[in-house]
Design a protein around this motif. Structure first.
Motif, PDB file in Angstrom:
ATOM      1  N   LYS A 117      -4.973  42.502  38.396  1.00 45.20           N
ATOM      2  CA  LYS A 117      -5.623  44.012  37.672  1.00 45.20           C
ATOM      3  C   LYS A 117      -4.367  44.387  36.539  1.00 45.20           C
ATOM      4  CE  LYS A 117      -7.171  48.194  39.288  1.00 45.20           C
ATOM      5  NZ  LYS A 117      -7.643  49.447  40.242  1.00 45.20           N
ATOM      6  N   SER A 118      -3.406  43.886  36.599  1.00 53.83           N
ATOM      7  CA  SER A 118      -2.244  44.057  35.350  1.00 53.83           C
ATOM      8  C   SER A 118      -2.563  43.360  34.410  1.00 53.83           C
ATOM      9  CB  SER A 118      -1.142  43.997  36.383  1.00 53.83           C
ATOM     10  OG  SER A 118      -0.571  42.785  36.563  1.00 53.83           O
ATOM     11  N   GLY A 119      -3.437  42.196  34.461  1.00 57.20           N
ATOM     12  CA  GLY A 119      -3.248  41.950  33.454  1.00 57.20           C
ATOM     13  C   GLY A 119      -2.469  39.883  32.968  1.00 57.20           C
ATOM     14  N   LYS A 120      -1.542  40.260  33.672  1.00 58.74           N
ATOM     15  CA  LYS A 120      -0.111  39.644  33.484  1.00 58.74           C
ATOM     16  C   LYS A 120      -0.556  38.127  34.017  1.00 58.74           C
ATOM     17  CE  LYS A 120       2.505  43.224  31.949  1.00 58.74           C
ATOM     18  NZ  LYS A 120       3.717  43.982  31.812  1.00 58.74           N
ATOM     19  N   SER A 121      -1.428  38.299  35.392  1.00 63.01           N
ATOM     20  CA  SER A 121      -1.362  37.572  36.856  1.00 63.01           C
ATOM     21  C   SER A 121      -2.901  36.745  36.900  1.00 63.01           C
ATOM     22  CB  SER A 121      -1.125  37.778  37.903  1.00 63.01           C
ATOM     23  OG  SER A 121       0.878  38.197  37.877  1.00 63.01           O
ATOM     24  N   LEU A 122      -2.808  35.392  37.018  1.00 67.90           N
ATOM     25  CA  LEU A 122      -4.668  35.126  38.191  1.00 67.90           C
ATOM     26  C   LEU A 122      -4.041  35.170  39.124  1.00 67.90           C
ATOM     27  CD1 LEU A 122      -6.248  34.029  34.783  1.00 67.90           C
ATOM     28  CD2 LEU A 122      -6.453  35.415  35.443  1.00 67.90           C
ATOM     29  N   THR A 123      -5.042  34.256  40.196  1.00 67.52           N
ATOM     30  CA  THR A 123      -4.277  34.102  40.932  1.00 67.52           C
ATOM     31  C   THR A 123      -5.699  33.470  41.941  1.00 67.52           C
ATOM     32  OG1 THR A 123      -4.958  36.122  42.495  1.00 67.52           O
ATOM     33  CG2 THR A 123      -2.734  35.837  41.758  1.00 67.52           C
ATOM     34  N   ASP A 124      -5.357  32.427  43.039  1.00 68.76           N
ATOM     35  CA  ASP A 124      -6.134  32.023  43.615  1.00 68.76           C
ATOM     36  C   ASP A 124      -6.387  30.954  42.927  1.00 68.76           C
ATOM     37  OD1 ASP A 124      -7.728  30.721  46.127  1.00 68.76           O
ATOM     38  OD2 ASP A 124      -8.956  32.884  46.135  1.00 68.76           O
ATOM     39  N   LEU A 125      -6.489  30.175  42.447  1.00 68.78           N
ATOM     40  CA  LEU A 125      -6.565  29.271  41.078  1.00 68.78           C
ATOM     41  C   LEU A 125      -6.425  27.697  41.844  1.00 68.78           C
ATOM     42  CD1 LEU A 125      -5.396  30.364  37.963  1.00 68.78           C
ATOM     43  CD2 LEU A 125      -7.360  30.634  38.499  1.00 68.78           C
ATOM     44  N   PHE A 126      -7.296  26.968  41.607  1.00 70.82           N
ATOM     45  CA  PHE A 126      -7.255  24.948  42.393  1.00 70.82           C
ATOM     46  C   PHE A 126      -7.304  24.718  40.792  1.00 70.82           C
ATOM     47  CE2 PHE A 126     -11.924  25.282  41.670  1.00 70.82           C
ATOM     48  CZ  PHE A 126     -12.504  24.741  41.593  1.00 70.82           C
ATOM     49  N   ASP A 197       3.643  18.991  42.715  1.00 67.17           N
ATOM     50  CA  ASP A 197       2.835  19.768  43.673  1.00 67.17           C
ATOM     51  C   ASP A 197       1.689  19.318  44.339  1.00 67.17           C
ATOM     52  OD1 ASP A 197       2.511  22.287  45.235  1.00 67.17           O
ATOM     53  OD2 ASP A 197       3.583  23.136  43.979  1.00 67.17           O
ATOM     54  N   GLU A 198       1.664  19.711  45.989  1.00 68.30           N
ATOM     55  CA  GLU A 198       0.630  19.328  46.879  1.00 68.30           C
ATOM     56  C   GLU A 198      -0.385  20.467  46.778  1.00 68.30           C
ATOM     57  OE1 GLU A 198      -0.329  16.435  46.571  1.00 68.30           O
ATOM     58  OE2 GLU A 198       1.515  15.553  45.919  1.00 68.30           O
ATOM     59  N   SER A 199      -0.125  21.709  46.593  1.00 71.18           N
ATOM     60  CA  SER A 199      -0.836  22.797  47.334  1.00 71.18           C
ATOM     61  C   SER A 199      -2.143  22.899  46.828  1.00 71.18           C
ATOM     62  CB  SER A 199      -0.014  24.021  46.824  1.00 71.18           C
ATOM     63  OG  SER A 199       1.280  24.567  46.601  1.00 71.18           O
ATOM     64  N   SER A 200      -2.469  23.598  47.380  1.00 71.95           N
ATOM     65  CA  SER A 200      -4.233  23.493  46.528  1.00 71.95           C
ATOM     66  C   SER A 200      -4.519  24.482  46.126  1.00 71.95           C
ATOM     67  CB  SER A 200      -5.144  23.817  48.869  1.00 71.95           C
ATOM     68  OG  SER A 200      -4.833  24.760  49.281  1.00 71.95           O
ATOM     69  N   SER A 201      -3.866  26.070  46.493  1.00 73.19           N
ATOM     70  CA  SER A 201      -3.772  27.321  45.583  1.00 73.19           C
ATOM     71  C   SER A 201      -3.308  27.355  44.747  1.00 73.19           C
ATOM     72  CB  SER A 201      -4.379  28.380  46.761  1.00 73.19           C
ATOM     73  OG  SER A 201      -5.660  27.824  47.674  1.00 73.19           O
ATOM     74  N   PHE A 202      -3.072  28.515  43.588  1.00 75.04           N
ATOM     75  CA  PHE A 202      -2.354  28.260  42.521  1.00 75.04           C
ATOM     76  C   PHE A 202      -2.105  29.464  42.172  1.00 75.04           C
ATOM     77  CE2 PHE A 202      -2.433  23.711  42.489  1.00 75.04           C
ATOM     78  CZ  PHE A 202      -0.944  23.267  42.770  1.00 75.04           C
ATOM     79  N   ARG A 203      -1.246  29.944  41.399  1.00 77.74           N
ATOM     80  CA  ARG A 203      -1.040  31.216  40.761  1.00 77.74           C
ATOM     81  C   ARG A 203      -0.714  31.562  39.403  1.00 77.74           C
ATOM     82  NH1 ARG A 203       1.352  37.534  43.328  1.00 77.74           N
ATOM     83  NH2 ARG A 203       2.092  38.022  41.281  1.00 77.74           N
ATOM     84  N   VAL A 204      -0.886  32.468  38.049  1.00 82.75           N
ATOM     85  CA  VAL A 204      -0.294  31.704  37.628  1.00 82.75           C
ATOM     86  C   VAL A 204      -0.338  32.900  36.617  1.00 82.75           C
ATOM     87  CG1 VAL A 204      -0.249  31.022  34.959  1.00 82.75           C
ATOM     88  CG2 VAL A 204      -1.758  29.890  36.423  1.00 82.75           C
ATOM     89  N   ASP A 205       1.494  32.842  35.954  1.00 83.04           N
ATOM     90  CA  ASP A 205       1.950  34.296  35.797  1.00 83.04           C
ATOM     91  C   ASP A 205       3.000  34.437  34.361  1.00 83.04           C
ATOM     92  OD1 ASP A 205       2.618  36.486  38.785  1.00 83.04           O
ATOM     93  OD2 ASP A 205       3.007  34.808  38.819  1.00 83.04           O
ATOM     94  N   ILE A 206       2.996  35.099  33.379  1.00 82.36           N
ATOM     95  CA  ILE A 206       3.150  35.276  32.222  1.00 82.36           C
ATOM     96  C   ILE A 206       4.746  35.414  33.175  1.00 82.36           C
ATOM     97  CG2 ILE A 206       4.086  36.633  30.043  1.00 82.36           C
ATOM     98  CD1 ILE A 206       1.143  38.143  29.866  1.00 82.36           C
ATOM     99  N   ALA A 207       4.979  34.644  31.734  1.00 83.34           N
ATOM    100  CA  ALA A 207       6.464  34.560  31.800  1.00 83.34           C
ATOM    101  C   ALA A 207       7.404  35.218  31.060  1.00 83.34           C
ATOM    102  CB  ALA A 207       6.973  32.554  31.928  1.00 83.34           C
ATOM    103  N   ALA A 208       8.534  34.997  30.586  1.00 80.35           N
ATOM    104  CA  ALA A 208      10.203  35.256  29.363  1.00 80.35           C
ATOM    105  C   ALA A 208       9.538  34.394  29.020  1.00 80.35           C
ATOM    106  CB  ALA A 208      11.103  35.819  29.890  1.00 80.35           C
TER     107      ALA A 208
END
Length: 711
Positions: A117-126, A197-208
């Motif tokens: 909701k903040s616009g700085k992350s995307l979650t539950d991605l594959f 990374d062998e994970s099935s779900s990912f998260r993307v966050d804005i970084a410095a």
């Protein structure tokens, strides 16, 4: 004793290796050298004063680990210079820490839903797919499960991000990359190497952007220590210790015959500057058009030009205009951060297409094959020294490959008269000792001062362009802001030299004159004029737009005072929203669309992120753009609605007190400006009292009680 600075120093270089190299290159006994430090890619070594000049000359002509060197020397400087740059370095560090803390806190305290909701992350991605990308990068395409479209986000092309596995809805350490494309259903991220990374779900966050901070710190150190060179000369002028020099007027044949008088004067003034010049471009005055003319004139007289801006989008804006005029220009920086239509002009892609680089890739492939062969055990005993010979042959092939790549790089950069990059994207490993006759920094008011020194260190002449009456640099650290970190170099120069170094553009080509009038008088001494092509244009003049009070009047203020339109604070933060004000804005948008205006021609601006989010939930019309003031800097729409949000009995207006933000909001509209706010709350501030007075005197003032008989 003088200190010699050397850049770039490869990672893992030992002190002994470096000292031996310097001693051998300069013909100096190693015992006469004192190691100081290695900071990032810069090494500093104390040398005898009698050997300084000879050593500098020898090092400038040398390479270290196959890389050309940039070298300079320094001695202790005056107290004023030292204090200025040490203060900037300290504030830069405060800002860096504040940015890192903010990002980390937002990640830790936010649920996946709040983070998105903040616009700085995307979650539950594959991961949809992975494939080789631009300039040797590796691309991952990620999407939402269930075929859902991506939600609204501030993550877009060029954004530095961290990709991490989702573990109990928390972000891990992750892999750093850069977004190269955002589509409706997928996000593509470029990495230097494939993430493992062998994970099935990912998260993307804005970084410095840590690389940017390091380059700024190194630039401040070099500017502080400069002695007896062009940088030291410019530093003295930029700190007010020496007067800038201007040559006499020269006759110019302008490329663009449509330039107005103020634009022509600004171009001529900047070209005649021997040191620095400022082009002040109020809203809609054709600043980019003016800069393109300036750059083309400089190239015509034989200059090498460096074009910079604090954001990738601002750099691409100038680059696109230069290319449209037929100029040759090379774009530095990660291709993923460049607009898709301009990527073929990036250094990475030009290099990939160079014949020498293609051959170098083949040599490197052969070298790695030899290394693998030398490392394998076989049944048959190899001939004595065979493996050593294979490794030596591989190293020789790699050395040839690197030499061919370096030569191709030099050829490309040498033949291009214009290089374009962000102020923090100037990589010494690529540019080496390269200098430029002219540096142009666009949107110079939107970067802190350290961001400018990274480019100034390479320039003989500097032109800063922007508008200090609009958005200042974004500063997260309250301590740094309090100590003046938000004052841009351009603003400081205007205060220091006033009209001595500045030329203002005074004809604007965007706003109907009633929309322009208040800002023209308040911020630009009444000198801003509306060009005849826009002075009288209205919404009702557009094809298919019904004529009514709504579409005929260019300006409208709706006063909510006394109607109970109280602001609210977000439950999980400090941001403010005003739900009743949002509903009023929604009704105005619906009326504009009903009158025939396309949703894509409408924008809504709010100063608070919470109100932006609330408006997006309330107004579900595809095409209507809703964003913060910062998001609309440099933008325009036919109709703009501004929601001031603040409405309280205490008269608190928060950061609306920074009236430069309001100036931006009021100057985005071409034909129709609608402002909604509480005059009782805001008018305690003199600026807003004058604004509401203007609305009344121009017949633009209305109250919410007039709408359908009441609020």
């Amino acid at each position: 004793m003088p200190i010699v600075h050397i850049e770039p120093v490869p990672e893992n270089t030992s002190r002994g290796e470096l000292l031996q190299f310097v001693a051998a290159t300069g013909g100096i006994d190693v015992e006469l050298l004192s190691f100081i430090e290695i900071a990032g890619r810069i090494a500093s070594i104390e040398v005898p004063a009698s050997r300084e000049a000879r050593l500098l000359a020898a090092l400038e002509a040398a390479t270290f680990a196959g890389l050309p060197l940039r070298v300079w020397s320094s001695n202790p400087t005056g107290d004023r210079v030292d204090e200025h740059f040490r203060r900037l370095a300290e504030l830069l560090e405060l800002e860096s820490k504040a940015e890192a803390i903010q990002i980390l806190e937002e990640i830790r305290r936010s649920s996946p839903r709040e983070a998105e909701k903040s616009g700085k992350s995307l979650t539950d991605l594959f991961v949809q797919e992975g494939y080789p990308g631009l300039g040797g990068r590796y691309i991952l395409s990620l999407a939402k499960r269930g075929g859902k479209p991506l939600p609204w986000t501030r993550i877009g092309p060029g954004t530095p991000v961290v990709l991490s596995a989702l573990t109990n809805n928390a972000a891990g350490d992750g892999f750093r990359g850069v977004v190269c494309e955002r589509r409706e259903f997928a996000l593509s991220i470029a990495f230097n190497e494939p993430p493992e990374d062998e994970s099935s779900s990912f998260r993307v966050d804005i970084a410095a952007d840590e690389a940017a901070r390091l380059r700024q710190r190194q630039a401040l150190d070099r500017a502080r220590n400069a002695r007896g060179d062009r940088l030291a000369h410019l530093r003295a002028i930029l700190l007010g210790q020496r007067e800038p020099v201007f040559a006499g007027p020269a006759e110019l044949n302008f490329f663009d015959a449509k330039l107005d008088e103020s634009q022509r004067n600004a171009v001529a003034f900047a070209l005649n500057s021997s040191d620095i010049a400022v082009i002040h471009g109020p809203p809609g005055t054709g600043k980019t058009t003016t800069l393109v003319e300036l750059i083309r004139q400089a190239v015509r007289r034989g200059d090498k030009v460096l074009v910079c801006a604090p954001s990738n989008l601002a750099v691409d804006n100038v680059l696109e205009r230069l290319l449209a005029c037929g100029e040759e220009a090379v774009r530095l920086g990660h291709p993923a951060r460049v607009l898709p239509q301009l990527r073929e002009h990036t250094l990475d892609l030009i290099l990939e297409d160079h014949a020498d680089v293609r051959q170098a890739r083949k040599l490197a492939k052969e070298a790695y094959a030899l290394f693998r062969r030398a490392g394998k055990w076989t049944r048959a005993k190899p001939q004595p020294g065979a493996r050593r010979e294979q490794r030596e042959e591989g190293r020789a092939l790699l050395a040839d490959a690197r030499r061919m790549e370096a030569q191709a790089l030099e050829q490309i950069l040498d033949r291009s008269p214009i290089l374009c990059a962000t102020t923090t994207g100037l990589d010494a490993d690529i540019l080496g000792n390269r200098r430029f006759n002219l540096l142009v920094i666009d949107e110079a008011c939107q970067t802190t001062e350290p961001g400018c020194w990274t480019a100034i260190a390479r320039a003989d002449q500097v032109v800063l362009a922007g508008d200090h009456c609009q958005l200042p640099p974004t500063v997260l650290s309250q301590e740094a802001s309090r100590r003046g970190f938000g004052v841009s170099l351009l603003e400081r120069l205007v205060d220091l030299y006033a009209n001595q170094v500045t030329r203002r553009l005074d004809v604007q080509y965007r706003m109907q004159e009633s929309i322009m009038a208040f800002s023209a008088n308040e911020f630009y001494d009444g000198t801003l004029q509306a060009h005849e092509s826009v002075a009288g244009h209205r919404l009702c003049d557009l094809p298919g737009i019904a004529s009514s009070q709504l579409t005929e009047a260019p300006v409208e203020f709706v006063d909510t005072a006394g109607a109970g339109y109280e602001e609210e604070k977000e439950p999980d933060g400090e941001s403010r929203f005003n739900s009743r004000e949002a509903a009023l804005v929604r009704r105005r948008v619906e009326a504009l669309i009903a009158a025939g205006l396309s949703p894509s021609a409408i924008a809504i601006i709010a100063p608070y992120a919470a109100q932006v989010r609330h408006l997006r939930e309330q107004i579900g019309v595809q095409g209507v753009e809703i964003d913060s003031v910062d998001g609309f800097q440099g933008r325009e729409k036919e109709a703009v609605l501004v929601s001031f949000v603040r409405s309280n009995s205490e008269g608190e207006i928060g950061f609306l007190a920074d009236v430069r933000r309001t100036n931006v909001a009021l100057t985005r509209a071409r034909r129709k400006l609608i402002v909604v706010g509480d005059s009782a709350t805001l008018s305690a501030h003199p600026f807003y009292a004058r604004l509401f007075g203007y609305f009344e005197s121009s017949g633009s003032y209305h109250t919410v009680w007039e709408e359908d008989g009441g609020p």
